[in-house]
Design an enzyme around this catalytic site. Structure first.
Site, mmCIF file in Angstrom:
data_model
loop_
_atom_site.group_PDB
_atom_site.id
_atom_site.type_symbol
_atom_site.label_atom_id
_atom_site.label_comp_id
_atom_site.label_asym_id
_atom_site.label_seq_id
_atom_site.Cartn_x
_atom_site.Cartn_y
_atom_site.Cartn_z
ATOM 1 N N TYR A 147 -13.991 22.665 63.131
ATOM 2 C CA TYR A 147 -13.402 23.861 62.543
ATOM 3 C C TYR A 147 -12.976 23.578 61.106
ATOM 4 C CZ TYR A 147 -8.886 22.046 64.509
ATOM 5 O OH TYR A 147 -7.796 21.289 64.866
ATOM 6 N N CYS A 148 -13.007 24.625 60.295
ATOM 7 C CA CYS A 148 -12.711 24.532 58.858
ATOM 8 C C CYS A 148 -13.467 23.371 58.215
ATOM 9 C CB CYS A 148 -11.207 24.394 58.621
ATOM 10 S SG CYS A 148 -10.686 24.801 56.933
ATOM 11 N N PRO A 149 -14.818 23.344 58.355
ATOM 12 C CA PRO A 149 -15.585 22.225 57.814
ATOM 13 C C PRO A 149 -15.577 22.216 56.289
ATOM 14 C CG PRO A 149 -17.063 23.964 58.535
ATOM 15 C CD PRO A 149 -15.674 24.379 58.942
ATOM 16 N N LYS A 160 -14.278 14.229 63.617
ATOM 17 C CA LYS A 160 -13.281 14.617 62.620
ATOM 18 C C LYS A 160 -11.867 14.606 63.195
ATOM 19 C CE LYS A 160 -12.109 18.743 59.855
ATOM 20 N NZ LYS A 160 -12.641 20.007 59.338
#
Length: 277
Positions: A147-149, A160
């Site tokens: 998420y939110c890469p 991550k």
């Protein structure tokens, strides 16, 4: 790391808000960093390291509010017990909870300009130094499926555990990182995966939202194979910061800063209310 890094400062000011508990709201953090950007940018404050924790909060980006069935997604998150807010800068949805430590490094551009990559790289170096006792190799590259890469995702073995962002305001630069310290990284990612599934509702969009693959994310406890806590990492953060500075001081906001903070809080509160209408 070389000593000309912006991490090396004569004095670091510390504002530790990592133990304020569930009543400490993420909107207060936005107002706080905006206030500190002003203080550092004007030269009224030395560089600042702020640490904070927010409980059971999903922070969305402006782009997330444009999802076709945004209300359905938000309803799902609220049903799970999350407080939902919209940040005042870029990026997409992230999870904040008691197992996530957030750090801001706030610098001044009064003496010299700090380009975007310099800000990001300083935070990468900071996190690498904090985690050096665990002898892990940290990569900074986009992790597709998280998420939110972004370009400055931090990962170990392709999974991550942290993401970095920046906010620039009134001559100040706030570089922010969230560190998933304990708990389930894939569990957090699963929540965001389901949020997007419901908020997209099978409809096409011009903007490409991330396809979340929960296994791309993990907490540091999972990655280093040792139970870590936010307080453990907070201690290591302070030890690391001490190695960069001639002196450090724990402080509260000054009277002028408190006044500006109140103004900034009202601004972000009103903006957030409008974004969630």
């Amino acid at each position: 790391m070389v000593n000309d890094s912006i991490l090396y400062q004569p004095k670091w000011r510390i504002i530790d808000q990592s133990t304020l508990g569930p009543s400490f709201d993420a909107l207060q953090s936005f107002a706080m960093d905006d206030t500190l950007c002003n203080s550092a940018g004007s030269g009224e404050s030395p560089p600042i390291m702020r640490s904070w924790v927010h409980h059971d909060t999903i922070v969305l980006g402006i782009q997330d509010t444009r999802l076709p069935s945004f209300e359905k997604g938000v309803h799902y998150l609220k049903e799970l017990g999350y407080r939902v807010i919209v940040r005042n800068s870029g990026g997409l949805a992230v999870v904040l909870d008691a197992g996530v430590l957030n750090l801001s490094l706030v610098f001044s551009e009064k003496q010299q300009r700090i380009d975007i990559d310099t800000g990001y790289e300083a935070m990468v170096d900071f996190v690498q130094d904090i985690l050096s006792p665990y002898h892990v190799t940290i990569e900074d590259r986009e992790i597709v499926g998280s998420y939110c890469p972004g370009r400055y995702d931090l990962s170990i073995n392709g999974r991550k555990f942290a993401g970095i962002s920046q906010r620039r305001l009134r001559g100040g630069v706030a570089v922010q990182v969230y560190l998933c310290v304990d708990g389930s990284g894939s569990g957090r990612a699963g929540v965001i995966q389901e949020f997007y599934r419901r908020a997209l509702n099978g409809e096409p969009t011009k903007f490409t939202y991330p396809e979340i693959m929960p296994k791309t994310m993990a907490s540091l406890s999972e990655l280093v194979g040792k139970e870590l806590t936010v307080s453990d990492l907070m201690m290591k953060t302070l030890e690391t910061l001490k190695s960069y500075a001639d002196s450090m001081s724990n402080t509260h906001l000054s009277i002028p800063e408190l006044s500006l903070y109140d103004f900034n809080y009202q601004r972000v509160f009103t903006r957030n209310e409008k974004a969630l209408l």
